[in-house]
Design a protein around this motif. Structure first.
Motif, PDB file in Angstrom:
ATOM      1  N   HIS A  17      14.544  50.689  61.504  1.00 47.97           N
ATOM      2  CA  HIS A  17      15.523  50.299  62.521  1.00 47.97           C
ATOM      3  C   HIS A  17      14.876  49.654  63.743  1.00 47.97           C
ATOM      4  CE1 HIS A  17      18.519  52.152  60.092  1.00 47.97           C
ATOM      5  NE2 HIS A  17      17.942  53.324  60.182  1.00 47.97           N
ATOM      6  N   THR A  18      13.580  49.878  63.931  1.00 44.05           N
ATOM      7  CA  THR A  18      12.876  49.206  65.035  1.00 44.05           C
ATOM      8  C   THR A  18      11.977  48.084  64.525  1.00 44.05           C
ATOM      9  OG1 THR A  18      11.130  50.898  64.989  1.00 44.05           O
ATOM     10  CG2 THR A  18      12.933  51.214  66.563  1.00 44.05           C
ATOM     11  N   GLU A  19      11.318  48.310  63.397  1.00 46.03           N
ATOM     12  CA  GLU A  19      10.357  47.323  62.884  1.00 46.03           C
ATOM     13  C   GLU A  19      11.025  46.067  62.322  1.00 46.03           C
ATOM     14  OE1 GLU A  19       7.022  47.531  63.427  1.00 46.03           O
ATOM     15  OE2 GLU A  19       7.646  49.277  64.570  1.00 46.03           O
ATOM     16  N   LEU A  20      12.127  46.233  61.610  1.00 45.89           N
ATOM     17  CA  LEU A  20      12.822  45.067  61.036  1.00 45.89           C
ATOM     18  C   LEU A  20      13.344  44.116  62.108  1.00 45.89           C
ATOM     19  CD1 LEU A  20      13.452  46.444  57.901  1.00 45.89           C
ATOM     20  CD2 LEU A  20      15.003  44.576  58.140  1.00 45.89           C
ATOM     21  N   PRO A  21      14.066  44.591  63.114  1.00 46.58           N
ATOM     22  CA  PRO A  21      14.523  43.666  64.159  1.00 46.58           C
ATOM     23  C   PRO A  21      13.359  42.971  64.879  1.00 46.58           C
ATOM     24  CG  PRO A  21      15.788  45.686  64.279  1.00 46.58           C
ATOM     25  CD  PRO A  21      14.668  45.918  63.289  1.00 46.58           C
ATOM     26  N   ASN A  81      19.844  43.769  58.237  1.00 48.48           N
ATOM     27  CA  ASN A  81      18.601  43.225  58.773  1.00 48.48           C
ATOM     28  C   ASN A  81      17.769  42.536  57.693  1.00 48.48           C
ATOM     29  OD1 ASN A  81      18.828  43.825  61.540  1.00 48.48           O
ATOM     30  ND2 ASN A  81      18.216  45.935  61.179  1.00 48.48           N
ATOM     31  N   ALA A  82      17.709  43.122  56.509  1.00 45.66           N
ATOM     32  CA  ALA A  82      16.970  42.498  55.414  1.00 45.66           C
ATOM     33  C   ALA A  82      17.575  41.135  55.069  1.00 45.66           C
ATOM     34  CB  ALA A  82      16.966  43.414  54.191  1.00 45.66           C
ATOM     35  N   ALA A  83      18.902  41.043  55.091  1.00 48.79           N
ATOM     36  CA  ALA A  83      19.563  39.759  54.806  1.00 48.79           C
ATOM     37  C   ALA A  83      19.200  38.718  55.874  1.00 48.79           C
ATOM     38  CB  ALA A  83      21.072  39.946  54.729  1.00 48.79           C
ATOM     39  N   LYS A  84      19.102  39.140  57.136  1.00 47.77           N
ATOM     40  CA  LYS A  84      18.694  38.219  58.209  1.00 47.77           C
ATOM     41  C   LYS A  84      17.256  37.749  58.034  1.00 47.77           C
ATOM     42  CE  LYS A  84      21.590  40.414  61.722  1.00 47.77           C
ATOM     43  NZ  LYS A  84      21.537  41.279  62.919  1.00 47.77           N
ATOM     44  N   ALA A  85      16.418  38.599  57.441  1.00 43.10           N
ATOM     45  CA  ALA A  85      14.997  38.290  57.280  1.00 43.10           C
ATOM     46  C   ALA A  85      14.698  37.506  56.005  1.00 43.10           C
ATOM     47  CB  ALA A  85      14.194  39.588  57.276  1.00 43.10           C
ATOM     48  N   THR A  86      15.712  37.321  55.157  1.00 45.55           N
ATOM     49  CA  THR A  86      15.525  36.711  53.842  1.00 45.55           C
ATOM     50  C   THR A  86      16.220  35.360  53.766  1.00 45.55           C
ATOM     51  OG1 THR A  86      15.477  38.945  52.903  1.00 45.55           O
ATOM     52  CG2 THR A  86      15.795  37.140  51.361  1.00 45.55           C
ATOM     53  N   LYS A  87      15.556  34.413  53.100  1.00 48.81           N
ATOM     54  CA  LYS A  87      16.144  33.085  52.907  1.00 48.81           C
ATOM     55  C   LYS A  87      17.445  33.187  52.133  1.00 48.81           C
ATOM     56  CE  LYS A  87      11.686  30.789  52.534  1.00 48.81           C
ATOM     57  NZ  LYS A  87      10.750  30.137  51.626  1.00 48.81           N
ATOM     58  N   ARG A  88      18.364  32.279  52.394  1.00 52.68           N
ATOM     59  CA  ARG A  88      19.583  32.188  51.594  1.00 52.68           C
ATOM     60  C   ARG A  88      19.174  31.950  50.143  1.00 52.68           C
ATOM     61  NH1 ARG A  88      24.689  29.177  53.853  1.00 52.68           N
ATOM     62  NH2 ARG A  88      23.995  30.584  55.468  1.00 52.68           N
ATOM     63  N   GLY A  89      19.702  32.744  49.244  1.00 47.48           N
ATOM     64  CA  GLY A  89      19.310  32.654  47.834  1.00 47.48           C
ATOM     65  C   GLY A  89      18.142  33.562  47.490  1.00 47.48           C
ATOM     66  N   GLY A  90      17.514  34.176  48.500  1.00 47.69           N
ATOM     67  CA  GLY A  90      16.412  35.108  48.269  1.00 47.69           C
ATOM     68  C   GLY A  90      16.932  36.456  47.790  1.00 47.69           C
TER      69      GLY A  90
END
Length: 126
Positions: free
Chosen positions: A17-21, A52-61
């Protein structure tokens, strides 16, 4: 993974919750092809990790999560993200056996290993 993708795999330890953002803020133009989180296992916490994972991942990733037993809180969070069109193409593997070595002899000598099962799910980021 490092053998297949040299210098492209990085593991981060800490509270998701802190590292991903923090990672998202520092890598706006460098999104991941594949992202795996082994974070909070409550419904609310897992849903936040998935967003958060979706924000960090390319579309289609791809996003991969473990501990995704049927009707469990993490699986329900994944299904909610699917319903919200954050992710698509949900695929799960149930009861995957893991042999975890507890010394140098494992997994050759199963008496030196912990054997457990887990469930994994993956999905594609929309």
């Amino acid at each position: 993974i490092n053998t297949l993708y040299p210098r492209r795999f990085v593991s981060h330890k800490g509270n998701s919750h802190t590292e991903l953002p923090k990672w998202i803020d520092q890598n706006q133009n460098n999104k991941c092809d594949v992202f795996s989180v082994d974070g909070d296992h409550s419904f609310k916490g897992a849903l936040e990790d998935i967003y958060n994972a979706a924000k960090a991942t390319k579309r289609g990733g791809k996003i991969i999560l473990d501990d995704m037993r049927k009707d469990g809180p993490t699986r329900k969070a994944f299904e909610k993200a699917l319903d919200e069109n954050i992710i698509t193409e949900l695929r799960c593997m149930e009861d995957v056996p893991l042999v975890i070595g507890i010394n140098d002899r494992a997994p050759v000598d199963e008496t030196a290993a912990l054997v457990k099962t887990t469930n994994f799910c993956s999905a594609t980021v929309v």
